[in-house]
Motif scaffolding. Sequence first.
Motif, short mmCIF file in Angstrom:
data_model
loop_
_atom_site.label_atom_id
_atom_site.label_comp_id
_atom_site.label_asym_id
_atom_site.label_seq_id
_atom_site.Cartn_x
_atom_site.Cartn_y
_atom_site.Cartn_z
N GLY A 14 0.81 -1.21 0.00
CA GLY A 14 0.00 0.00 0.00
C GLY A 14 0.85 1.26 0.00
O GLY A 14 0.45 2.30 -0.53
N LEU A 15 2.03 1.14 0.57
CA LEU A 15 2.89 2.32 0.70
C LEU A 15 3.68 2.60 -0.58
O LEU A 15 4.03 3.74 -0.86
N PHE A 16 3.96 1.54 -1.35
CA PHE A 16 4.85 1.72 -2.51
C PHE A 16 4.21 1.46 -3.86
O PHE A 16 4.77 1.82 -4.88
N ALA A 17 3.05 0.82 -3.91
CA ALA A 17 2.43 0.52 -5.20
C ALA A 17 1.78 1.77 -5.77
O ALA A 17 0.64 2.08 -5.47
N VAL A 18 2.52 2.49 -6.60
CA VAL A 18 2.01 3.72 -7.20
C VAL A 18 1.31 3.40 -8.51
O VAL A 18 1.83 2.63 -9.31
N GLY A 19 0.15 3.97 -8.74
CA GLY A 19 -0.48 3.82 -10.04
C GLY A 19 -1.73 2.95 -10.01
O GLY A 19 -2.41 2.81 -11.00
N GLY A 20 -2.03 2.39 -8.87
CA GLY A 20 -3.29 1.67 -8.70
C GLY A 20 -3.44 0.44 -9.57
O GLY A 20 -2.54 0.08 -10.33
N THR A 24 -0.35 -3.27 -8.13
CA THR A 24 -0.22 -4.14 -6.96
C THR A 24 0.36 -5.50 -7.36
O THR A 24 0.94 -6.18 -6.53
N LEU A 114 7.07 9.99 -12.38
CA LEU A 114 6.44 8.80 -11.80
C LEU A 114 5.55 8.09 -12.81
O LEU A 114 5.55 6.86 -12.90
N GLN B 53 -3.56 8.65 -8.91
CA GLN B 53 -2.77 7.77 -9.75
C GLN B 53 -1.29 7.92 -9.45
O GLN B 53 -0.50 7.04 -9.77
N GLY B 57 -0.73 3.42 -3.46
CA GLY B 57 -2.02 2.89 -3.04
C GLY B 57 -2.97 2.65 -4.19
O GLY B 57 -2.73 3.06 -5.32
N ILE B 59 -5.99 3.20 -6.57
CA ILE B 59 -6.57 4.46 -7.05
C ILE B 59 -7.94 4.73 -6.43
O ILE B 59 -8.22 5.83 -5.96
N ALA B 165 12.19 6.95 -10.03
CA ALA B 165 11.37 8.01 -10.61
C ALA B 165 11.38 9.26 -9.74
O ALA B 165 11.42 10.38 -10.23
#
Lengths: 190, 177
Positions: A14-20, A24, A114, B53, B57, B59, B165
Amino acid sequence: MTYLLLFWEFFQTGLFAVGGGYSTLPFLQKIMERYPAWFGSLQLADIAAIAEATPGPVGVNAATFAGYSAAGMPGAILATFALVLPSFILVSLLARALEKHRQNLLVDSLFSTLRPAVTGLIAAAAWSVIQAALLKGTLAGGLIQAFEWKNVALFAVLLGLLFVPKVKKLHPVFFFLAGGIAGWLMGIFI
Amino acid sequence: MKNVLELFVSFLKIGALMFGSGYTMLPLLLREVVERRAWITEDELMDAYALSQCVPGVIAVNTAAFVGQKRGGWGGAAAAVLGVIAAPVVAILLVATVLMQFWNSPTMVSIFNGVRVAVAAVITNAVIQLVRSNVKNWLGIALCAAGFVIIALLHLSPVFVVLLAIIVGFVLWGVRR
Protein backbone atom coordinates in the motif's frame (compact mmCIF):
# COMPACT_ATOMS: atom_id res chain seq x y z
CA MET A 1 3.55 -14.28 13.39
CA THR A 2 1.72 -14.86 10.10
CA TYR A 3 -0.55 -11.94 10.98
CA LEU A 4 2.37 -9.64 11.60
CA LEU A 5 4.04 -10.66 8.32
CA LEU A 6 0.76 -10.28 6.43
CA PHE A 7 0.26 -6.81 7.83
CA TRP A 8 3.84 -5.80 7.08
CA GLU A 9 3.85 -7.13 3.49
CA PHE A 10 0.55 -5.52 2.52
CA PHE A 11 1.30 -2.29 4.35
CA GLN A 12 4.46 -2.05 2.22
CA THR A 13 2.43 -2.78 -0.91
CA GLY A 14 0.00 0.00 0.00
CA LEU A 15 2.89 2.32 0.70
CA PHE A 16 4.85 1.72 -2.51
CA ALA A 17 2.43 0.52 -5.20
CA VAL A 18 2.01 3.72 -7.20
CA GLY A 19 -0.48 3.82 -10.04
CA GLY A 20 -3.29 1.67 -8.70
CA GLY A 21 -4.93 -1.38 -10.25
CA TYR A 22 -2.33 -3.66 -11.73
CA SER A 23 0.57 -1.95 -9.98
CA THR A 24 -0.22 -4.14 -6.96
CA LEU A 25 0.56 -7.22 -9.07
CA PRO A 26 4.37 -7.02 -9.08
CA PHE A 27 4.28 -6.61 -5.29
CA LEU A 28 1.95 -9.56 -4.99
CA GLN A 29 4.29 -11.56 -7.19
CA LYS A 30 7.17 -10.78 -4.82
CA ILE A 31 5.06 -11.84 -1.82
CA MET A 32 4.17 -15.08 -3.63
CA GLU A 33 7.83 -15.84 -4.25
CA ARG A 34 8.70 -15.17 -0.63
CA TYR A 35 5.76 -16.97 1.01
CA PRO A 36 4.59 -19.73 -1.40
CA ALA A 37 2.76 -21.47 1.48
CA TRP A 38 0.30 -18.55 1.69
CA PHE A 39 -1.12 -19.26 -1.74
CA GLY A 40 -1.13 -23.05 -2.23
CA SER A 41 -1.35 -23.94 -5.92
CA LEU A 42 -2.67 -20.50 -6.91
CA GLN A 43 -0.87 -18.42 -9.49
CA LEU A 44 -0.69 -14.68 -9.86
CA ALA A 45 -2.95 -14.80 -12.92
CA ASP A 46 -5.64 -16.69 -10.93
CA ILE A 47 -5.75 -13.95 -8.32
CA ALA A 48 -5.78 -11.30 -11.05
CA ALA A 49 -8.67 -13.11 -12.75
CA ILE A 50 -10.71 -13.41 -9.56
CA ALA A 51 -9.96 -9.78 -8.69
CA GLU A 52 -11.09 -8.66 -12.13
CA ALA A 53 -14.27 -10.72 -12.01
CA THR A 54 -15.47 -9.45 -8.61
CA PRO A 55 -16.58 -5.94 -7.66
CA GLY A 56 -14.04 -3.50 -6.32
CA PRO A 57 -10.52 -2.36 -7.08
CA VAL A 58 -8.07 -5.10 -8.14
CA GLY A 59 -5.56 -4.24 -5.42
CA VAL A 60 -8.11 -4.53 -2.63
CA ASN A 61 -9.50 -7.77 -4.09
CA ALA A 62 -6.02 -9.25 -4.39
CA ALA A 63 -5.11 -8.33 -0.80
CA THR A 64 -8.36 -9.76 0.60
CA PHE A 65 -7.92 -12.96 -1.38
CA ALA A 66 -4.25 -13.41 -0.50
CA GLY A 67 -4.97 -12.67 3.17
CA TYR A 68 -7.75 -15.24 3.16
CA SER A 69 -5.55 -17.92 1.52
CA ALA A 70 -2.80 -17.21 4.03
CA ALA A 71 -4.73 -16.98 7.31
CA GLY A 72 -8.50 -17.26 6.83
CA MET A 73 -11.03 -14.57 7.65
CA PRO A 74 -8.86 -12.55 10.08
CA GLY A 75 -6.04 -12.64 7.51
CA ALA A 76 -8.39 -11.29 4.82
CA ILE A 77 -9.48 -8.36 6.99
CA LEU A 78 -5.95 -7.66 8.19
CA ALA A 79 -4.34 -7.70 4.71
CA THR A 80 -7.05 -5.39 3.32
CA PHE A 81 -6.72 -3.03 6.27
CA ALA A 82 -2.92 -2.97 5.94
CA LEU A 83 -3.19 -2.22 2.21
CA VAL A 84 -5.47 0.80 2.58
CA LEU A 85 -3.93 2.28 5.73
CA PRO A 86 -1.05 4.10 3.98
CA SER A 87 -3.48 5.50 1.38
CA PHE A 88 -5.80 6.75 4.05
CA ILE A 89 -3.04 8.60 5.93
CA LEU A 90 -0.98 9.80 2.92
CA VAL A 91 -3.86 10.97 0.75
CA SER A 92 -5.56 12.72 3.66
CA LEU A 93 -2.41 14.66 4.45
CA LEU A 94 -1.82 15.37 0.76
CA ALA A 95 -5.39 16.53 0.17
CA ARG A 96 -4.86 19.10 2.91
CA ALA A 97 -1.40 20.18 1.75
CA LEU A 98 -2.15 20.24 -1.97
CA GLU A 99 -4.84 22.85 -1.60
CA LYS A 100 -1.98 25.26 -0.97
CA HIS A 101 0.64 24.07 -3.49
CA ARG A 102 -1.34 23.15 -6.57
CA GLN A 103 0.91 24.85 -9.13
CA ASN A 104 4.21 23.89 -7.49
CA LEU A 105 6.96 22.95 -9.99
CA LEU A 106 8.39 20.18 -7.78
CA VAL A 107 5.00 18.48 -7.51
CA ASP A 108 4.60 18.67 -11.27
CA SER A 109 8.11 17.32 -11.90
CA LEU A 110 7.63 14.35 -9.58
CA PHE A 111 4.31 13.45 -11.20
CA SER A 112 5.80 13.68 -14.68
CA THR A 113 8.56 11.14 -13.92
CA LEU A 114 6.44 8.80 -11.80
CA ARG A 115 3.81 8.24 -14.50
CA PRO A 116 6.05 6.72 -17.23
CA ALA A 117 8.17 4.74 -14.73
CA VAL A 118 5.04 3.23 -13.23
CA THR A 119 3.79 2.41 -16.72
CA GLY A 120 6.96 0.36 -17.30
CA LEU A 121 6.43 -1.37 -13.96
CA ILE A 122 2.89 -2.32 -14.92
CA ALA A 123 4.08 -3.53 -18.35
CA ALA A 124 6.47 -5.90 -16.55
CA ALA A 125 3.60 -7.25 -14.46
CA ALA A 126 1.58 -7.76 -17.64
CA TRP A 127 4.53 -9.60 -19.17
CA SER A 128 4.58 -12.13 -16.32
CA VAL A 129 0.81 -12.65 -16.64
CA ILE A 130 1.21 -13.21 -20.40
CA GLN A 131 3.99 -15.74 -19.81
CA ALA A 132 1.89 -17.64 -17.26
CA ALA A 133 -1.02 -17.76 -19.70
CA LEU A 134 0.77 -18.65 -22.93
CA LEU A 135 3.85 -20.69 -22.04
CA LYS A 136 3.91 -24.31 -20.91
CA GLY A 137 7.68 -24.71 -20.88
CA THR A 138 10.68 -22.42 -20.93
CA LEU A 139 11.74 -20.48 -24.01
CA ALA A 140 15.13 -22.20 -23.82
CA GLY A 141 13.47 -25.59 -24.45
CA GLY A 142 12.60 -24.68 -28.06
CA LEU A 143 10.17 -22.09 -29.34
CA ILE A 144 7.53 -24.47 -30.72
CA GLN A 145 7.44 -26.65 -27.60
CA ALA A 146 7.45 -23.68 -25.24
CA PHE A 147 4.06 -22.24 -26.23
CA GLU A 148 0.62 -23.59 -25.46
CA TRP A 149 -0.61 -22.82 -28.98
CA LYS A 150 -4.35 -23.06 -28.34
CA ASN A 151 -3.89 -20.39 -25.67
CA VAL A 152 -1.87 -18.23 -28.05
CA ALA A 153 -4.73 -18.47 -30.60
CA LEU A 154 -7.33 -17.51 -27.97
CA PHE A 155 -5.11 -14.64 -26.81
CA ALA A 156 -4.82 -13.30 -30.37
CA VAL A 157 -8.58 -13.47 -30.92
CA LEU A 158 -9.42 -11.72 -27.63
CA LEU A 159 -6.77 -9.04 -28.06
CA GLY A 160 -8.05 -8.44 -31.59
CA LEU A 161 -11.60 -8.03 -30.24
CA LEU A 162 -10.32 -5.41 -27.79
CA PHE A 163 -9.53 -3.18 -30.77
CA VAL A 164 -12.96 -3.51 -32.43
CA PRO A 165 -14.75 -0.15 -31.84
CA LYS A 166 -18.00 -1.24 -30.18
CA VAL A 167 -16.73 -4.46 -28.63
CA LYS A 168 -13.88 -2.78 -26.74
CA LYS A 169 -16.37 -0.68 -24.76
CA LEU A 170 -17.74 -3.88 -23.21
CA HIS A 171 -16.97 -4.49 -19.57
CA PRO A 172 -13.81 -6.63 -19.08
CA VAL A 173 -15.99 -9.16 -17.28
CA PHE A 174 -17.46 -10.18 -20.67
CA PHE A 175 -14.00 -10.98 -21.97
CA PHE A 176 -13.24 -13.13 -18.92
CA LEU A 177 -16.55 -14.87 -19.37
CA ALA A 178 -15.73 -15.51 -23.04
CA GLY A 179 -12.25 -16.74 -22.06
CA GLY A 180 -13.70 -19.06 -19.41
CA ILE A 181 -16.22 -20.56 -21.85
CA ALA A 182 -13.54 -20.96 -24.53
CA GLY A 183 -11.22 -22.61 -22.00
CA TRP A 184 -13.96 -24.97 -20.87
CA LEU A 185 -14.75 -25.96 -24.49
CA MET A 186 -11.06 -26.39 -25.33
CA GLY A 187 -10.74 -28.65 -22.29
CA ILE A 188 -13.51 -30.88 -23.63
CA PHE A 189 -12.73 -30.95 -27.36
CA ILE A 190 -8.99 -30.36 -27.76
CA MET B 1 -22.69 12.41 11.55
CA LYS B 2 -25.19 12.51 8.68
CA ASN B 3 -22.40 13.70 6.44
CA VAL B 4 -20.15 10.78 7.40
CA LEU B 5 -22.95 8.29 6.88
CA GLU B 6 -23.74 9.72 3.43
CA LEU B 7 -20.09 9.43 2.44
CA PHE B 8 -20.06 5.78 3.53
CA VAL B 9 -23.23 4.92 1.58
CA SER B 10 -22.11 6.73 -1.59
CA PHE B 11 -18.74 4.98 -1.66
CA LEU B 12 -20.32 1.66 -0.74
CA LYS B 13 -22.31 1.91 -3.97
CA ILE B 14 -19.25 2.88 -6.00
CA GLY B 15 -17.20 -0.01 -4.56
CA ALA B 16 -19.94 -2.52 -5.31
CA LEU B 17 -20.38 -1.41 -8.94
CA MET B 18 -16.78 -0.98 -10.06
CA PHE B 19 -14.77 -3.85 -11.55
CA GLY B 20 -11.10 -4.09 -12.26
CA SER B 21 -8.90 -1.03 -12.29
CA GLY B 22 -9.60 2.43 -10.87
CA TYR B 23 -10.42 3.61 -14.37
CA THR B 24 -13.84 1.96 -14.19
CA MET B 25 -14.61 4.11 -11.14
CA LEU B 26 -14.59 7.48 -12.89
CA PRO B 27 -18.07 7.42 -14.47
CA LEU B 28 -19.51 6.14 -11.17
CA LEU B 29 -17.80 8.93 -9.24
CA LEU B 30 -19.04 11.57 -11.66
CA ARG B 31 -22.61 10.40 -11.28
CA GLU B 32 -22.62 9.95 -7.50
CA VAL B 33 -20.23 12.53 -6.06
CA VAL B 34 -20.45 15.37 -8.61
CA GLU B 35 -23.94 15.19 -10.10
CA ARG B 36 -26.07 13.56 -7.41
CA ARG B 37 -24.44 14.82 -4.19
CA ALA B 38 -22.66 17.90 -5.59
CA TRP B 39 -19.90 17.47 -2.99
CA ILE B 40 -17.10 18.57 -5.31
CA THR B 41 -16.91 20.00 -8.83
CA GLU B 42 -15.88 18.02 -11.88
CA ASP B 43 -12.54 19.86 -12.00
CA GLU B 44 -11.80 19.04 -8.39
CA LEU B 45 -12.65 15.41 -9.08
CA MET B 46 -10.19 15.30 -11.98
CA ASP B 47 -7.48 16.73 -9.71
CA ALA B 48 -8.23 14.12 -7.07
CA TYR B 49 -8.18 11.42 -9.69
CA ALA B 50 -4.86 12.51 -11.17
CA LEU B 51 -3.31 12.73 -7.73
CA SER B 52 -4.65 9.29 -6.83
CA GLN B 53 -2.77 7.77 -9.75
CA CYS B 54 0.51 9.31 -8.69
CA VAL B 55 0.56 8.62 -4.95
CA PRO B 56 1.00 5.08 -3.60
CA GLY B 57 -2.02 2.89 -3.04
CA VAL B 58 -5.09 1.68 -4.87
CA ILE B 59 -6.57 4.46 -7.05
CA ALA B 60 -10.13 3.89 -5.89
CA VAL B 61 -9.13 3.98 -2.22
CA ASN B 62 -7.01 7.08 -2.76
CA THR B 63 -9.84 8.88 -4.52
CA ALA B 64 -12.26 7.90 -1.75
CA ALA B 65 -9.87 9.19 0.92
CA PHE B 66 -9.38 12.44 -1.02
CA VAL B 67 -13.08 13.16 -1.50
CA GLY B 68 -13.90 12.06 2.06
CA GLN B 69 -11.20 14.26 3.55
CA LYS B 70 -12.31 17.26 1.51
CA ARG B 71 -15.93 16.77 2.42
CA GLY B 72 -15.78 15.58 6.03
CA GLY B 73 -12.23 15.74 7.43
CA TRP B 74 -10.64 12.64 8.97
CA GLY B 75 -13.98 11.06 9.85
CA GLY B 76 -15.18 11.59 6.31
CA ALA B 77 -12.03 10.06 4.84
CA ALA B 78 -12.37 6.99 7.07
CA ALA B 79 -16.04 6.56 6.14
CA ALA B 80 -15.35 6.86 2.40
CA VAL B 81 -12.44 4.37 2.51
CA LEU B 82 -14.42 1.82 4.56
CA GLY B 83 -17.36 2.29 2.19
CA VAL B 84 -15.38 1.66 -0.97
CA ILE B 85 -13.75 -1.56 0.35
CA ALA B 86 -16.77 -3.08 2.13
CA ALA B 87 -18.51 -4.74 -0.84
CA PRO B 88 -15.28 -5.97 -2.48
CA VAL B 89 -14.13 -7.66 0.75
CA VAL B 90 -17.46 -9.47 1.16
CA ALA B 91 -17.46 -10.50 -2.52
CA ILE B 92 -13.95 -11.93 -2.36
CA LEU B 93 -14.67 -13.82 0.85
CA LEU B 94 -17.70 -15.43 -0.79
CA VAL B 95 -15.66 -16.38 -3.85
CA ALA B 96 -12.76 -17.67 -1.77
CA THR B 97 -14.90 -19.79 0.55
CA VAL B 98 -17.00 -21.31 -2.26
CA LEU B 99 -14.54 -21.52 -5.17
CA MET B 100 -11.56 -22.85 -3.21
CA GLN B 101 -13.32 -26.18 -2.59
CA PHE B 102 -13.32 -27.28 -6.20
CA TRP B 103 -10.36 -25.28 -7.39
CA ASN B 104 -8.40 -28.26 -8.70
CA SER B 105 -11.20 -30.07 -10.53
CA PRO B 106 -10.44 -30.58 -14.28
CA THR B 107 -13.35 -28.35 -15.31
CA MET B 108 -12.12 -25.48 -13.14
CA VAL B 109 -8.59 -25.92 -14.47
CA SER B 110 -9.89 -25.66 -18.08
CA ILE B 111 -12.09 -22.65 -17.32
CA PHE B 112 -9.33 -20.82 -15.53
CA ASN B 113 -6.89 -21.63 -18.29
CA GLY B 114 -9.22 -19.66 -20.59
CA VAL B 115 -9.87 -16.87 -18.09
CA ARG B 116 -6.14 -16.49 -17.55
CA VAL B 117 -5.62 -15.97 -21.29
CA ALA B 118 -8.44 -13.40 -21.30
CA VAL B 119 -6.85 -11.55 -18.37
CA ALA B 120 -3.54 -11.49 -20.25
CA ALA B 121 -5.32 -9.99 -23.30
CA VAL B 122 -7.17 -7.36 -21.25
CA ILE B 123 -4.04 -6.36 -19.33
CA THR B 124 -2.04 -6.13 -22.58
CA ASN B 125 -4.69 -3.80 -23.95
CA ALA B 126 -4.66 -1.71 -20.73
CA VAL B 127 -0.87 -1.40 -20.89
CA ILE B 128 -1.08 -0.17 -24.50
CA GLN B 129 -3.51 2.54 -23.36
CA LEU B 130 -1.32 3.47 -20.40
CA VAL B 131 1.78 3.81 -22.58
CA ARG B 132 -0.16 6.04 -24.98
CA SER B 133 -1.30 8.44 -22.25
CA ASN B 134 1.70 8.38 -19.90
CA VAL B 135 4.81 8.10 -22.11
CA LYS B 136 5.13 11.36 -24.00
CA ASN B 137 8.84 12.15 -24.48
CA TRP B 138 12.33 10.63 -24.48
CA LEU B 139 12.64 10.88 -20.70
CA GLY B 140 9.32 9.07 -20.43
CA ILE B 141 10.45 6.31 -22.79
CA ALA B 142 13.69 5.89 -20.81
CA LEU B 143 11.85 5.75 -17.46
CA CYS B 144 9.23 3.36 -18.82
CA ALA B 145 11.94 1.06 -20.21
CA ALA B 146 13.87 1.27 -16.93
CA GLY B 147 10.75 0.33 -14.99
CA PHE B 148 10.19 -2.68 -17.24
CA VAL B 149 13.81 -3.86 -17.08
CA ILE B 150 14.08 -3.47 -13.29
CA ILE B 151 11.06 -5.75 -12.76
CA ALA B 152 10.95 -8.14 -15.73
CA LEU B 153 14.66 -8.76 -16.33
CA LEU B 154 16.47 -7.85 -13.10
CA HIS B 155 13.65 -9.14 -10.85
CA LEU B 156 14.18 -6.35 -8.32
CA SER B 157 11.50 -4.92 -6.05
CA PRO B 158 9.09 -2.35 -7.57
CA VAL B 159 10.20 -0.03 -4.77
CA PHE B 160 13.36 0.66 -6.80
CA VAL B 161 11.30 1.85 -9.77
CA VAL B 162 9.38 4.32 -7.61
CA LEU B 163 12.56 5.56 -5.91
CA LEU B 164 14.30 5.96 -9.29
CA ALA B 165 11.37 8.01 -10.61
CA ILE B 166 11.38 10.21 -7.50
CA ILE B 167 15.13 10.84 -7.82
CA VAL B 168 14.80 11.70 -11.53
CA GLY B 169 11.80 13.87 -10.65
CA PHE B 170 13.94 15.88 -8.22
CA VAL B 171 16.67 16.26 -10.87
CA LEU B 172 14.08 17.42 -13.40
CA TRP B 173 12.78 19.92 -10.88
CA GLY B 174 16.36 21.21 -10.36
CA VAL B 175 16.81 21.64 -14.11
CA ARG B 176 13.47 23.33 -14.70
CA ARG B 177 13.83 25.72 -11.78
